[in-house]
Scaffold this active site. Sequence first.
Site, short mmCIF file in Angstrom:
data_model
loop_
_atom_site.label_atom_id
_atom_site.label_comp_id
_atom_site.label_asym_id
_atom_site.label_seq_id
_atom_site.Cartn_x
_atom_site.Cartn_y
_atom_site.Cartn_z
N THR A 244 0.83 -1.21 0.00
CA THR A 244 0.00 0.00 0.00
C THR A 244 0.87 1.27 0.00
OG1 THR A 244 -0.04 -0.04 2.43
CG2 THR A 244 -1.86 -1.11 1.30
N ASP B 150 4.35 0.86 1.96
CA ASP B 150 5.56 1.30 1.23
C ASP B 150 5.81 2.78 1.57
OD1 ASP B 150 7.52 1.87 -0.64
OD2 ASP B 150 6.27 1.40 -2.39
N ARG B 151 6.23 3.03 2.83
CA ARG B 151 6.32 4.40 3.34
C ARG B 151 7.64 5.09 2.99
NH1 ARG B 151 7.33 8.63 4.71
NH2 ARG B 151 6.50 9.96 6.38
N LYS B 152 8.66 4.31 2.70
CA LYS B 152 9.98 4.87 2.35
C LYS B 152 10.42 5.97 3.32
CE LYS B 152 9.94 3.77 -2.60
NZ LYS B 152 8.57 3.27 -2.81
N PHE B 153 10.52 5.61 4.58
CA PHE B 153 11.03 6.54 5.59
C PHE B 153 12.43 7.00 5.21
CE2 PHE B 153 8.04 3.84 7.97
CZ PHE B 153 7.24 4.81 8.55
N ALA B 154 12.78 8.25 5.57
CA ALA B 154 14.09 8.76 5.17
C ALA B 154 14.61 9.85 6.10
CB ALA B 154 14.02 9.30 3.74
N GLY C 168 16.18 9.38 13.32
CA GLY C 168 15.53 8.33 14.11
C GLY C 168 14.31 8.80 14.86
O1 6AU Z 1 4.49 -1.69 -11.05
P1 6AU Z 1 4.38 -0.17 -10.91
O2 6AU Z 1 5.42 0.56 -11.69
O3 6AU Z 1 3.00 0.33 -11.22
O4 6AU Z 1 4.56 0.16 -9.36
C1 6AU Z 1 5.75 -0.10 -8.66
C2 6AU Z 1 5.58 0.19 -7.19
C3 6AU Z 1 5.28 1.63 -6.83
C4 6AU Z 1 6.61 2.21 -6.38
O5 6AU Z 1 6.44 3.19 -5.37
C5 6AU Z 1 7.35 0.98 -5.84
O6 6AU Z 1 6.81 -0.14 -6.52
N1 6AU Z 1 8.83 0.99 -6.03
C6 6AU Z 1 9.72 0.80 -4.93
C7 6AU Z 1 9.33 0.27 -3.64
C8 6AU Z 1 8.42 -0.85 -3.53
O7 6AU Z 1 9.90 0.62 -2.63
C9 6AU Z 1 11.09 1.00 -5.11
C10 6AU Z 1 11.60 1.17 -6.41
O8 6AU Z 1 12.82 1.23 -6.61
N2 6AU Z 1 10.73 1.24 -7.45
C11 6AU Z 1 9.37 1.13 -7.30
O9 6AU Z 1 8.65 1.17 -8.30
O10 6AU Z 1 4.35 1.62 -5.76
#
Ligand code: 6AU
Length: 276
Positions: free
Chosen positions: A62, A92-96, A99
Amino acid sequence: SSVSKQTYAQRAAQHPNPAAKALLETIERKRTNLSVSVDVTKQEDFFRIIDTVGPYVCLLKTHVDIIEDFEPSVIERLKELSQKHDFLIFEDRKFADIGNTVALQYSAGVHKIASWSHITNAHPVPGPSIISGLKSVGLPLGRGLLLLAEMSTKGSLATGVYTEEAVRMARANRDFVIGFIAQRRMDGVGLREGESTPDEDLLILTPGVGLDTRGDGMGQQYRTPREVIVESGCDVIIVGRGIYGKDNGANVEAVRAQAERYRAEGWKAYRERVDI
Ligand code: 6AU
Protein backbone atom coordinates in the site's frame (compact mmCIF):
# COMPACT_ATOMS: atom_id res chain seq x y z
CA SER A 1 23.58 -24.49 -0.12
CA SER A 2 23.12 -20.85 -1.04
CA VAL A 3 19.88 -19.27 0.09
CA SER A 4 18.68 -18.73 -3.48
CA LYS A 5 18.69 -22.51 -4.05
CA GLN A 6 16.61 -23.23 -0.93
CA THR A 7 12.83 -23.49 -0.95
CA TYR A 8 10.70 -20.84 0.70
CA ALA A 9 9.62 -23.50 3.23
CA GLN A 10 13.21 -24.31 4.21
CA ARG A 11 13.93 -20.63 4.66
CA ALA A 12 10.74 -20.04 6.68
CA ALA A 13 11.75 -22.75 9.11
CA GLN A 14 15.04 -20.98 9.86
CA HIS A 15 14.12 -17.31 9.79
CA PRO A 16 14.48 -15.45 13.12
CA ASN A 17 12.20 -12.49 12.32
CA PRO A 18 8.45 -13.17 12.75
CA ALA A 19 7.34 -10.99 9.79
CA ALA A 20 9.87 -12.59 7.43
CA LYS A 21 8.94 -16.04 8.68
CA ALA A 22 5.24 -15.37 8.16
CA LEU A 23 5.91 -14.01 4.67
CA LEU A 24 7.95 -17.08 3.64
CA GLU A 25 5.29 -19.40 5.08
CA THR A 26 2.53 -17.55 3.24
CA ILE A 27 4.47 -17.75 -0.04
CA GLU A 28 4.83 -21.50 0.39
CA ARG A 29 1.23 -22.10 1.55
CA LYS A 30 -0.37 -20.09 -1.28
CA ARG A 31 2.30 -20.91 -3.86
CA THR A 32 2.75 -17.28 -4.77
CA ASN A 33 5.72 -14.91 -4.66
CA LEU A 34 3.59 -12.06 -6.04
CA SER A 35 3.07 -8.80 -4.18
CA VAL A 36 0.54 -6.43 -5.72
CA SER A 37 1.04 -2.70 -5.27
CA VAL A 38 -2.34 -0.98 -5.07
CA ASP A 39 -1.50 2.60 -6.03
CA VAL A 40 -4.97 4.13 -6.38
CA THR A 41 -6.49 7.16 -4.69
CA LYS A 42 -10.07 6.13 -3.92
CA GLN A 43 -11.25 3.62 -1.31
CA GLU A 44 -13.69 2.05 -3.73
CA ASP A 45 -10.96 1.21 -6.26
CA PHE A 46 -8.53 0.23 -3.51
CA PHE A 47 -10.83 -2.37 -1.94
CA ARG A 48 -12.17 -3.73 -5.23
CA ILE A 49 -8.62 -4.43 -6.42
CA ILE A 50 -7.56 -5.95 -3.10
CA ASP A 51 -10.56 -8.26 -2.93
CA THR A 52 -9.83 -9.38 -6.51
CA VAL A 53 -6.07 -9.95 -6.22
CA GLY A 54 -6.17 -11.24 -2.62
CA PRO A 55 -6.15 -14.97 -3.48
CA TYR A 56 -3.06 -14.55 -5.69
CA VAL A 57 -0.72 -12.58 -3.41
CA CYS A 58 1.55 -13.26 -0.45
CA LEU A 59 1.91 -9.58 0.37
CA LEU A 60 -0.29 -6.59 -0.36
CA LYS A 61 1.60 -3.33 -0.83
CA THR A 62 0.00 0.00 0.00
CA HIS A 63 0.72 3.73 -0.28
CA VAL A 64 -1.91 4.62 2.27
CA ASP A 65 -1.10 8.35 2.09
CA ILE A 66 -2.48 8.61 -1.48
CA ILE A 67 -6.01 7.57 -0.48
CA GLU A 68 -7.95 10.85 -0.63
CA ASP A 69 -11.06 9.59 1.17
CA PHE A 70 -8.99 7.95 3.91
CA GLU A 71 -10.67 7.30 7.26
CA PRO A 72 -9.68 4.96 10.12
CA SER A 73 -12.12 2.29 8.88
CA VAL A 74 -9.85 1.80 5.82
CA ILE A 75 -7.35 0.10 8.10
CA GLU A 76 -10.00 -2.12 9.69
CA ARG A 77 -11.21 -3.24 6.27
CA LEU A 78 -7.66 -3.80 5.05
CA LYS A 79 -6.98 -5.99 8.09
CA GLU A 80 -10.18 -7.96 7.44
CA LEU A 81 -9.16 -8.60 3.83
CA SER A 82 -5.71 -9.66 4.99
CA GLN A 83 -7.40 -12.32 7.16
CA LYS A 84 -9.93 -13.31 4.52
CA HIS A 85 -7.33 -13.84 1.79
CA ASP A 86 -4.32 -14.79 3.95
CA PHE A 87 -1.79 -12.14 2.94
CA LEU A 88 0.59 -9.84 4.81
CA ILE A 89 0.57 -6.04 4.51
CA PHE A 90 3.48 -3.88 3.38
CA GLU A 91 3.04 -0.10 3.72
CA ASP A 92 5.56 1.30 1.23
CA ARG A 93 6.32 4.40 3.34
CA LYS A 94 9.98 4.87 2.35
CA PHE A 95 11.03 6.54 5.59
CA ALA A 96 14.09 8.76 5.17
CA ASP A 97 14.51 11.02 8.25
CA ILE A 98 16.31 11.07 11.60
CA GLY A 99 15.53 8.33 14.11
CA ASN A 100 13.26 10.41 16.34
CA THR A 101 11.16 11.66 13.42
CA VAL A 102 10.74 8.28 11.73
CA ALA A 103 9.72 6.69 15.04
CA LEU A 104 6.90 9.25 15.25
CA GLN A 105 5.94 8.87 11.57
CA TYR A 106 5.85 5.08 11.99
CA SER A 107 3.82 4.97 15.22
CA ALA A 108 1.61 8.08 15.17
CA GLY A 109 -0.17 10.54 12.89
CA VAL A 110 -3.33 9.71 10.97
CA HIS A 111 -2.09 6.34 9.71
CA LYS A 112 -0.36 4.66 12.73
CA ILE A 113 1.49 2.43 10.28
CA ALA A 114 3.25 0.23 12.82
CA SER A 115 -0.05 -0.91 14.30
CA TRP A 116 -1.17 -2.68 11.10
CA SER A 117 1.67 -3.00 8.56
CA HIS A 118 3.71 -6.19 8.98
CA ILE A 119 6.50 -4.85 6.79
CA THR A 120 7.63 -1.35 5.86
CA ASN A 121 10.66 0.16 4.13
CA ALA A 122 13.22 2.91 4.57
CA HIS A 123 15.92 4.68 2.62
CA PRO A 124 19.33 4.07 4.22
CA VAL A 125 20.40 7.64 3.43
CA PRO A 126 20.42 8.90 7.09
CA GLY A 127 22.67 6.00 8.21
CA PRO A 128 22.07 3.39 10.97
CA SER A 129 20.06 5.75 13.20
CA ILE A 130 17.04 5.37 10.91
CA ILE A 131 17.02 1.69 11.79
CA SER A 132 17.31 2.39 15.55
CA GLY A 133 14.38 4.80 15.37
CA LEU A 134 12.09 2.44 13.46
CA LYS A 135 13.23 -0.58 15.47
CA SER A 136 12.27 1.05 18.77
CA VAL A 137 8.67 0.98 17.51
CA GLY A 138 8.56 -2.06 15.24
CA LEU A 139 10.62 -4.73 16.99
CA PRO A 140 8.30 -5.11 20.02
CA LEU A 141 5.40 -5.53 17.56
CA GLY A 142 7.17 -8.26 15.56
CA ARG A 143 7.47 -6.11 12.44
CA GLY A 144 10.12 -6.25 9.71
CA LEU A 145 11.97 -3.55 7.78
CA LEU A 146 13.27 -3.51 4.22
CA LEU A 147 16.06 -1.12 3.23
CA LEU A 148 16.04 0.40 -0.25
CA ALA A 149 19.48 -0.83 -1.36
CA GLU A 150 18.70 -0.13 -5.03
CA MET A 151 15.87 1.44 -7.01
CA SER A 152 14.18 0.43 -10.24
CA THR A 153 14.34 3.86 -11.82
CA LYS A 154 16.59 5.12 -14.57
CA GLY A 155 19.52 7.11 -13.15
CA SER A 156 19.04 5.86 -9.56
CA LEU A 157 21.76 7.09 -7.17
CA ALA A 158 21.44 3.97 -4.99
CA THR A 159 24.41 2.11 -6.49
CA GLY A 160 27.97 1.09 -5.65
CA VAL A 161 29.20 2.04 -2.19
CA TYR A 162 25.73 3.28 -1.16
CA THR A 163 24.27 -0.17 -1.86
CA GLU A 164 27.17 -1.88 -0.07
CA GLU A 165 26.71 0.28 3.02
CA ALA A 166 22.98 -0.43 3.01
CA VAL A 167 23.76 -4.15 3.12
CA ARG A 168 26.19 -3.64 6.02
CA MET A 169 23.53 -1.68 7.92
CA ALA A 170 21.10 -4.56 7.41
CA ARG A 171 23.61 -7.19 8.57
CA ALA A 172 24.18 -5.26 11.79
CA ASN A 173 20.41 -5.27 12.52
CA ARG A 174 19.18 -8.66 11.42
CA ASP A 175 16.60 -8.93 14.20
CA PHE A 176 14.57 -6.17 12.53
CA VAL A 177 15.92 -5.66 8.99
CA ILE A 178 14.59 -8.60 6.98
CA GLY A 179 15.99 -7.64 3.59
CA PHE A 180 15.92 -5.16 0.76
CA ILE A 181 14.04 -3.50 -1.98
CA ALA A 182 16.61 -4.21 -4.68
CA GLN A 183 17.06 -5.52 -8.19
CA ARG A 184 19.31 -8.52 -7.39
CA ARG A 185 20.45 -10.82 -4.56
CA MET A 186 22.77 -9.15 -2.09
CA ASP A 187 24.58 -12.27 -0.80
CA GLY A 188 28.21 -11.30 -0.31
CA VAL A 189 27.72 -7.62 -1.21
CA GLY A 190 29.67 -5.28 1.09
CA LEU A 191 31.64 -8.05 2.80
CA ARG A 192 35.10 -7.02 3.92
CA GLU A 193 38.13 -9.26 3.60
CA GLY A 194 37.83 -12.31 5.86
CA GLU A 195 34.12 -11.72 6.61
CA SER A 196 31.51 -14.35 5.77
CA THR A 197 27.81 -14.74 6.50
CA PRO A 198 26.87 -18.40 6.09
CA ASP A 199 23.48 -18.23 7.82
CA GLU A 200 22.30 -14.91 6.40
CA ASP A 201 18.86 -14.83 4.75
CA LEU A 202 18.08 -11.29 3.66
CA LEU A 203 14.99 -11.25 1.44
CA ILE A 204 14.93 -9.42 -1.88
CA LEU A 205 11.62 -7.80 -2.86
CA THR A 206 11.74 -6.38 -6.35
CA PRO A 207 9.60 -3.68 -8.00
CA GLY A 208 9.86 -2.71 -11.64
CA VAL A 209 8.21 -5.90 -12.89
CA GLY A 210 6.07 -6.03 -16.03
CA LEU A 211 5.38 -8.52 -18.79
CA ASP A 212 4.03 -6.19 -21.45
CA THR A 213 6.13 -3.00 -21.34
CA ARG A 214 9.71 -2.00 -20.48
CA GLY A 215 8.96 1.42 -18.96
CA ASP A 216 6.28 3.98 -18.05
CA GLY A 217 7.69 7.19 -19.56
CA MET A 218 8.40 8.53 -16.02
CA GLY A 219 11.66 6.70 -15.31
CA GLN A 220 10.25 3.36 -14.19
CA GLN A 221 12.01 0.35 -15.78
CA TYR A 222 10.37 -3.08 -16.04
CA ARG A 223 11.84 -6.56 -16.18
CA THR A 224 10.03 -9.88 -16.43
CA PRO A 225 9.40 -12.21 -13.47
CA ARG A 226 11.91 -14.66 -14.98
CA GLU A 227 14.64 -12.02 -15.24
CA VAL A 228 13.98 -10.96 -11.65
CA ILE A 229 13.57 -14.38 -9.97
CA VAL A 230 15.84 -16.65 -12.02
CA GLU A 231 18.53 -14.37 -13.44
CA SER A 232 18.77 -11.94 -10.49
CA GLY A 233 17.83 -14.33 -7.66
CA CYS A 234 15.13 -12.13 -6.10
CA ASP A 235 12.41 -13.54 -3.82
CA VAL A 236 9.23 -11.51 -4.35
CA ILE A 237 7.97 -9.68 -7.44
CA ILE A 238 6.12 -6.42 -6.84
CA VAL A 239 3.64 -5.50 -9.58
CA GLY A 240 1.37 -2.46 -9.70
CA ARG A 241 0.06 -1.15 -13.01
CA GLY A 242 0.83 -4.42 -14.78
CA ILE A 243 -2.06 -5.84 -12.77
CA TYR A 244 -4.64 -3.08 -12.39
CA GLY A 245 -3.93 -1.29 -15.68
CA LYS A 246 -4.66 2.29 -16.66
CA ASP A 247 -8.27 2.43 -15.41
CA ASN A 248 -7.68 1.77 -11.68
CA GLY A 249 -8.71 -1.84 -12.09
CA ALA A 250 -12.27 -1.08 -13.27
CA ASN A 251 -12.46 -4.41 -15.13
CA VAL A 252 -12.47 -6.97 -12.33
CA GLU A 253 -12.04 -9.96 -14.64
CA ALA A 254 -9.03 -8.33 -16.33
CA VAL A 255 -7.43 -7.66 -12.93
CA ARG A 256 -8.05 -11.24 -11.84
CA ALA A 257 -6.55 -12.59 -15.07
CA GLN A 258 -3.41 -10.46 -14.70
CA ALA A 259 -2.96 -11.43 -11.04
CA GLU A 260 -3.21 -15.12 -11.95
CA ARG A 261 -0.79 -14.57 -14.86
CA TYR A 262 1.88 -12.87 -12.75
CA ARG A 263 1.43 -15.40 -9.94
CA ALA A 264 1.96 -18.26 -12.40
CA GLU A 265 5.01 -16.60 -14.01
CA GLY A 266 6.60 -15.83 -10.65
CA TRP A 267 6.03 -19.35 -9.34
CA LYS A 268 7.32 -21.00 -12.51
CA ALA A 269 10.47 -18.87 -12.30
CA TYR A 270 10.99 -19.87 -8.64
CA ARG A 271 10.65 -23.56 -9.48
CA GLU A 272 13.20 -23.17 -12.23
CA ARG A 273 15.60 -21.45 -9.83
CA VAL A 274 15.43 -23.98 -7.00
CA ASP A 275 15.03 -26.86 -9.47
CA ILE A 276 11.81 -28.44 -8.12
O1 6AU B 1 4.49 -1.69 -11.05
P1 6AU B 1 4.38 -0.17 -10.91
O2 6AU B 1 5.42 0.56 -11.69
O3 6AU B 1 3.00 0.33 -11.22
O4 6AU B 1 4.56 0.16 -9.36
C1 6AU B 1 5.75 -0.10 -8.66
C2 6AU B 1 5.58 0.19 -7.19
C3 6AU B 1 5.28 1.63 -6.83
C4 6AU B 1 6.61 2.21 -6.38
O5 6AU B 1 6.44 3.19 -5.37
C5 6AU B 1 7.35 0.98 -5.84
O6 6AU B 1 6.81 -0.14 -6.52
N1 6AU B 1 8.83 0.99 -6.03
C6 6AU B 1 9.72 0.80 -4.93
C7 6AU B 1 9.33 0.27 -3.64
C8 6AU B 1 8.42 -0.85 -3.53
O7 6AU B 1 9.90 0.62 -2.63
C9 6AU B 1 11.09 1.00 -5.11
C10 6AU B 1 11.60 1.17 -6.41
O8 6AU B 1 12.82 1.23 -6.61
N2 6AU B 1 10.73 1.24 -7.45
C11 6AU B 1 9.37 1.13 -7.30
O9 6AU B 1 8.65 1.17 -8.30
O10 6AU B 1 4.35 1.62 -5.76
